[in-house]
Write a protein that holds these residues in place. Structure first.
Motif, mmCIF file in Angstrom:
data_model
loop_
_atom_site.group_PDB
_atom_site.id
_atom_site.type_symbol
_atom_site.label_atom_id
_atom_site.label_comp_id
_atom_site.label_asym_id
_atom_site.label_seq_id
_atom_site.Cartn_x
_atom_site.Cartn_y
_atom_site.Cartn_z
ATOM 1 N N GLN A 53 0.849 -1.192 0.000
ATOM 2 C CA GLN A 53 0.000 0.000 0.000
ATOM 3 C C GLN A 53 0.882 1.239 0.000
ATOM 4 N N ILE A 54 0.897 1.941 -1.113
ATOM 5 C CA ILE A 54 1.650 3.190 -1.205
ATOM 6 C C ILE A 54 0.706 4.330 -0.834
ATOM 7 N N PRO A 55 1.059 5.130 0.157
ATOM 8 C CA PRO A 55 0.165 6.204 0.605
ATOM 9 C C PRO A 55 -0.301 7.082 -0.555
ATOM 10 N N GLY A 56 -1.611 7.285 -0.611
ATOM 11 C CA GLY A 56 -2.203 8.117 -1.648
ATOM 12 C C GLY A 56 -2.803 7.330 -2.793
ATOM 13 N N ILE A 57 -2.318 6.111 -3.011
ATOM 14 C CA ILE A 57 -2.835 5.263 -4.088
ATOM 15 C C ILE A 57 -3.864 4.313 -3.482
ATOM 16 N N VAL A 58 -5.068 4.338 -4.007
ATOM 17 C CA VAL A 58 -6.184 3.622 -3.385
ATOM 18 C C VAL A 58 -5.970 2.118 -3.388
ATOM 19 N N ILE A 165 7.115 8.598 -5.906
ATOM 20 C CA ILE A 165 8.278 9.439 -5.611
ATOM 21 C C ILE A 165 8.276 9.842 -4.135
ATOM 22 N N GLU A 166 7.134 10.307 -3.646
ATOM 23 C CA GLU A 166 7.033 10.747 -2.248
ATOM 24 C C GLU A 166 7.359 9.600 -1.286
ATOM 25 N N TYR A 167 6.828 8.426 -1.586
ATOM 26 C CA TYR A 167 7.043 7.268 -0.714
ATOM 27 C C TYR A 167 8.496 6.791 -0.782
ATOM 28 N N ALA A 168 9.062 6.791 -1.986
ATOM 29 C CA ALA A 168 10.440 6.320 -2.155
ATOM 30 C C ALA A 168 11.436 7.227 -1.438
#
Length: 340
Positions: A53-58, A165-168
């Motif tokens: 689960q990548i934050p922001g992606i449903v 990008i934000e998560y990485a």
């Protein structure tokens, strides 16, 4: 000053004059990595298997060990190649004296958001402080003409890539300035509203690498100047038309030219200034606009270079009209639609 798409064989020529390096690893994509390197990559990223689960992606991404192995098989050698180029530049300039971009856009298929995430994992593991990353997006990014593709799919993909990008940055300790880079990004007018909306939503930076749009504006300026300058523009087209196969071959994946829609050089010799300008200028609503003509001129820069002083003297003599076209194109049609 961008050293564009450089490798170990070409980088030395740009060490003195450049401070931005686009590390081109296209030649290494798909090369078989060492089994030990693949195993190490899988071990380091095994914690991401399952529902990621990548934050922001449903919707979570289903990551399997097979997926890790697939991405490693395609990109691991390439990213290690990028590291070799990066280390070479560091040895010459010092680590804090340039900006690093990694380009993985010259591949057959676009990368999914999870592909991008795993590529960024590789970049971080190699110790490359990338500030921009150029993935391959859905659709056609042909040189000097508008985007061709599904706008809704591009928007979804671009949005998810920004979340990646934000998560990485958080997961891998990559530079906080890391941003997406859109290669062949000039003249893609139909996606600029999407990009503008999404970089505002994410408060994200952006790098747009132009696709020779300034060279095309030079030719437009020469044609607009009329006289000998217009004749030079006509001769550039005639030379490019005669050498079609030679000049288009290196760009086969980023141009789509219908030869049947190209005017003959004889016809172009009879054009006045207005006809030439309107055929080349990127105004899709104009009845004279011809995207095939525009793409051929785009790859015909070698013809102008071989004119040597005839061409450069014409640029100097017609600097004012060329500068007007270049400035208006970059500022009004590119910078303002994305960043205003």
């Amino acid at each position: 000053v961008d050293a564009d798409h450089i490798g170990l064989k070409t980088v030395d020529s740009f060490l003195a004059g450049s401070n931005f390096y686009t590390l081109d690893v296209a030649d290494f994509v798909g090369e078989t990595p060492d089994a030990a390197d693949v195993d190490a990559f899988i071990a380091a990223n095994k914690k991401y298997t399952g529902a990621l689960q990548i934050p922001g992606i449903v919707t979570p991404f289903e990551v399997t060990e097979a997926k890790l192995r697939e991405v490693a098989g395609k990109f691991l050698v390439a990213i290690k190649g990028a590291k070799a180029i990066y280390d070479h530049i560091v040895a010459a300039k010092g680590a804090d004296n340039f900006i690093t971009e990694v380009s993985v856009d010259e591949t057959d298929l676009p990368q999914t958001p999870i592909d991008l995430f795993l590529i960024l994992s590789m970049i971080a593991a190699e110790g490359i402080p990338a500030q921009t990353i150029a993935p391959k997006f859905t659709g056609r990014f042909n040189k000097g003409v508008d985007y061709v593709g599904d706008l809704a799919q591009f928007e979804k993909e671009f949005d998810e890539d920004l979340f990646v990008i934000e998560y990485a940055i958080q997961e891998f300790g990559l530079p906080e300035t890391l941003k997406l880079s859109v290669h062949s990004g000039s003249d893609k007018f139909s996606i600029y509203p999407i990009i503008k909306k999404l970089i505002a939503k994410h408060d994200a930076g952006l790098h747009v690498k132009t696709a020779g749009t300034t060279w095309l504006e030079e030719v437009i300026g020469l044609a607009e100047a009329d006289g000998e300058a217009l004749q030079i523009a006509k001769d550039v087209y005639a030379g490019a038309y005669a050498r079609f196969d030679e000049l288009t071959a290196p760009y086969a994946t980023v141009i789509d030219i219908d030869k049947a829609q190209l005017p003959t050089p004889e016809a172009v010799q009879g054009w006045d200034s207005e006809k030439y300008v309107n055929t080349l200028r990127h105004v899709q609503s104009h009845p004279d606009y011809n995207l095939n003509f525009r793409q051929l001129i785009h790859v015909g820069f070698k013809v102008a270079a071989e004119m040597q002083e005839r061409y450069t003297d014409a640029l100097k003599a017609n600097e004012a009209v060329i500068a007007k076209n270049v400035t208006e194109n970059l500022y009004q049609r590119h910078i303002l639609p994305i960043f205003s």
